[in-house]
Write a protein that holds these residues in place. Structure first.
Motif, mmCIF file in Angstrom:
data_model
loop_
_atom_site.group_PDB
_atom_site.id
_atom_site.type_symbol
_atom_site.label_atom_id
_atom_site.label_comp_id
_atom_site.label_asym_id
_atom_site.label_seq_id
_atom_site.Cartn_x
_atom_site.Cartn_y
_atom_site.Cartn_z
ATOM 1 N N LEU A 39 0.903 -1.238 -0.055
ATOM 2 C CA LEU A 39 -0.063 -0.108 -0.065
ATOM 3 C C LEU A 39 0.839 1.173 -0.062
ATOM 4 N N PRO A 40 0.249 2.511 -0.471
ATOM 5 C CA PRO A 40 1.051 3.674 -0.385
ATOM 6 C C PRO A 40 1.478 3.860 1.129
ATOM 7 N N SER A 41 2.516 4.627 1.468
ATOM 8 C CA SER A 41 2.827 4.835 2.739
ATOM 9 C C SER A 41 1.965 5.771 3.341
ATOM 10 N N VAL A 42 1.771 5.693 4.882
ATOM 11 C CA VAL A 42 0.931 6.611 5.429
ATOM 12 C C VAL A 42 1.339 8.254 5.239
ATOM 13 N N ARG A 43 2.518 8.396 5.119
ATOM 14 C CA ARG A 43 2.810 9.801 4.798
ATOM 15 C C ARG A 43 2.449 10.185 3.210
ATOM 16 N N ASP A 44 2.602 9.410 2.459
ATOM 17 C CA ASP A 44 2.229 9.447 0.876
ATOM 18 C C ASP A 44 0.599 9.909 0.642
ATOM 19 N N VAL A 45 -0.108 8.959 1.540
ATOM 20 C CA VAL A 45 -1.485 9.076 1.497
ATOM 21 C C VAL A 45 -2.000 10.441 2.267
ATOM 22 N N ALA A 46 -1.389 10.572 3.384
ATOM 23 C CA ALA A 46 -1.836 11.866 4.106
ATOM 24 C C ALA A 46 -1.421 13.204 3.512
ATOM 25 N N VAL A 51 -4.643 15.210 4.682
ATOM 26 C CA VAL A 51 -5.114 14.671 5.918
ATOM 27 C C VAL A 51 -4.032 14.575 7.072
ATOM 28 N N ASN A 52 -4.522 14.080 8.300
ATOM 29 C CA ASN A 52 -3.509 13.970 9.251
ATOM 30 C C ASN A 52 -2.848 12.563 9.045
ATOM 31 N N PRO A 53 -1.528 12.375 9.186
ATOM 32 C CA PRO A 53 -1.012 11.180 9.001
ATOM 33 C C PRO A 53 -1.458 10.309 10.019
ATOM 34 N N MET A 54 -1.870 10.718 11.192
ATOM 35 C CA MET A 54 -2.585 9.797 12.320
ATOM 36 C C MET A 54 -3.761 9.235 11.952
ATOM 37 N N THR A 55 -4.491 9.839 11.090
ATOM 38 C CA THR A 55 -5.765 9.304 10.487
ATOM 39 C C THR A 55 -5.628 8.086 9.403
ATOM 40 N N VAL A 56 -4.462 8.270 8.605
ATOM 41 C CA VAL A 56 -4.131 7.142 7.743
ATOM 42 C C VAL A 56 -3.392 5.980 8.674
ATOM 43 N N SER A 57 -2.672 6.299 9.643
ATOM 44 C CA SER A 57 -2.230 5.308 10.522
ATOM 45 C C SER A 57 -3.287 4.442 11.243
ATOM 46 N N ARG A 58 -4.180 5.408 11.863
ATOM 47 C CA ARG A 58 -5.305 4.755 12.309
ATOM 48 C C ARG A 58 -6.014 3.744 11.546
ATOM 49 N N ALA A 59 -6.173 3.964 10.152
ATOM 50 C CA ALA A 59 -6.928 3.282 9.232
ATOM 51 C C ALA A 59 -6.117 1.731 8.831
ATOM 52 N N TYR A 60 -5.014 2.125 8.726
ATOM 53 C CA TYR A 60 -4.069 0.946 8.271
ATOM 54 C C TYR A 60 -3.892 0.096 9.583
ATOM 55 N N SER A 61 -3.920 0.612 10.856
ATOM 56 C CA SER A 61 -4.048 -0.300 11.889
ATOM 57 C C SER A 61 -5.285 -0.961 12.021
ATOM 58 N N LEU A 62 -6.453 -0.517 11.786
ATOM 59 C CA LEU A 62 -7.591 -1.096 12.114
ATOM 60 C C LEU A 62 -7.731 -2.285 11.046
ATOM 61 N N ALA A 63 -7.380 -1.869 9.910
ATOM 62 C CA ALA A 63 -7.169 -2.923 8.676
ATOM 63 C C ALA A 63 -6.235 -4.111 9.166
ATOM 64 N N GLU A 64 -5.109 -3.902 9.735
ATOM 65 C CA GLU A 64 -4.298 -4.883 10.236
ATOM 66 C C GLU A 64 -4.874 -5.493 11.168
ATOM 67 N N ASN A 65 -5.521 -5.002 12.082
ATOM 68 C CA ASN A 65 -6.063 -5.897 13.337
ATOM 69 C C ASN A 65 -7.402 -6.579 12.805
ATOM 70 N N GLU A 70 -1.062 -6.670 6.514
ATOM 71 C CA GLU A 70 0.118 -7.062 7.275
ATOM 72 C C GLU A 70 1.284 -6.031 7.044
ATOM 73 N N ARG A 71 1.811 -5.957 8.245
ATOM 74 C CA ARG A 71 2.958 -5.052 8.386
ATOM 75 C C ARG A 71 4.287 -5.888 7.857
ATOM 76 N N LEU A 72 4.973 -5.363 6.805
ATOM 77 C CA LEU A 72 6.247 -6.041 6.461
ATOM 78 C C LEU A 72 7.438 -5.259 6.881
ATOM 79 N N GLY A 76 6.768 -1.637 4.754
ATOM 80 C CA GLY A 76 5.421 -0.963 4.849
ATOM 81 C C GLY A 76 4.285 -1.923 4.989
ATOM 82 N N MET A 77 3.144 -1.467 4.695
ATOM 83 C CA MET A 77 1.718 -2.536 4.715
ATOM 84 C C MET A 77 1.512 -3.003 3.660
ATOM 85 N N ALA A 78 1.161 -4.411 3.588
ATOM 86 C CA ALA A 78 0.547 -4.899 2.544
ATOM 87 C C ALA A 78 -0.521 -5.975 2.682
ATOM 88 N N VAL A 79 -1.378 -6.154 1.579
ATOM 89 C CA VAL A 79 -2.163 -7.116 1.866
ATOM 90 C C VAL A 79 -2.074 -8.309 2.581
#
Length: 128
Positions: A39-46, A51-65, A70-72, A76-79
């Motif tokens: 996936l694109p990095s948190v910083r790139d999406v933000a 938008v706030n990078p913490m918002t994107v990070s929260r979304a990625y963390s929820l999707a990971e949970n 999965e965190r590589l 970064g993050m991957a499907v």
């Protein structure tokens, strides 16, 4: 992966992090995002969506949970590997059910008959 992958609507009542998670569910279910795809990095999406990078990070963390991502380490993050490449049509339609129910309710509140609503939806979907 391009940061424009997501369509974020800041004026929506739905929080941005939920918009991202819902889009991830749909993109994975449809097979548009394959297992292992980065996936694109948190910083790139933000940065792209302002938008706030913490918002994107929260979304990625929820999707990971949820097991969607999965965190590589160092990449970064991957499907997540446990995800199928594409779900059945019925499973993908089930993801639309809440929006379809809301659309039906709104059409009834506006006293719109089904035919013009379905014609308009068909146009939006690109059908002839």
């Amino acid at each position: 992966m391009d940061a424009s992958l997501f369509v974020i609507q800041p004026a929506s009542a739905e929080p941005i992090y939920r918009q991202i998670v819902e889009q991830l569910r749909r993109l994975i279910a449809s097979g548009q995002l394959a297992v292992g795809e980065l996936l694109p990095s948190v910083r790139d999406v933000a940065g792209f969506h302002a938008v706030n990078p913490m918002t994107v990070s929260r979304a990625y963390s929820l999707a990971e949970n949820e097991g969607l991502l999965e965190r590589l380490r160092g990449k970064g993050m991957a499907v997540a590997a446990g995800q199928r490449t594409a779900h059945s049509q019925a499973a993908r339609l089930a993801l639309l059910e809440p929006q379809l129910l809301a659309l039906a309710r709104h059409a009834q509140e506006l006293e719109l008959p089904a035919d013009p609503v379905l014609r308009r939806l068909g146009k939006l979907l690109g059908e002839r």
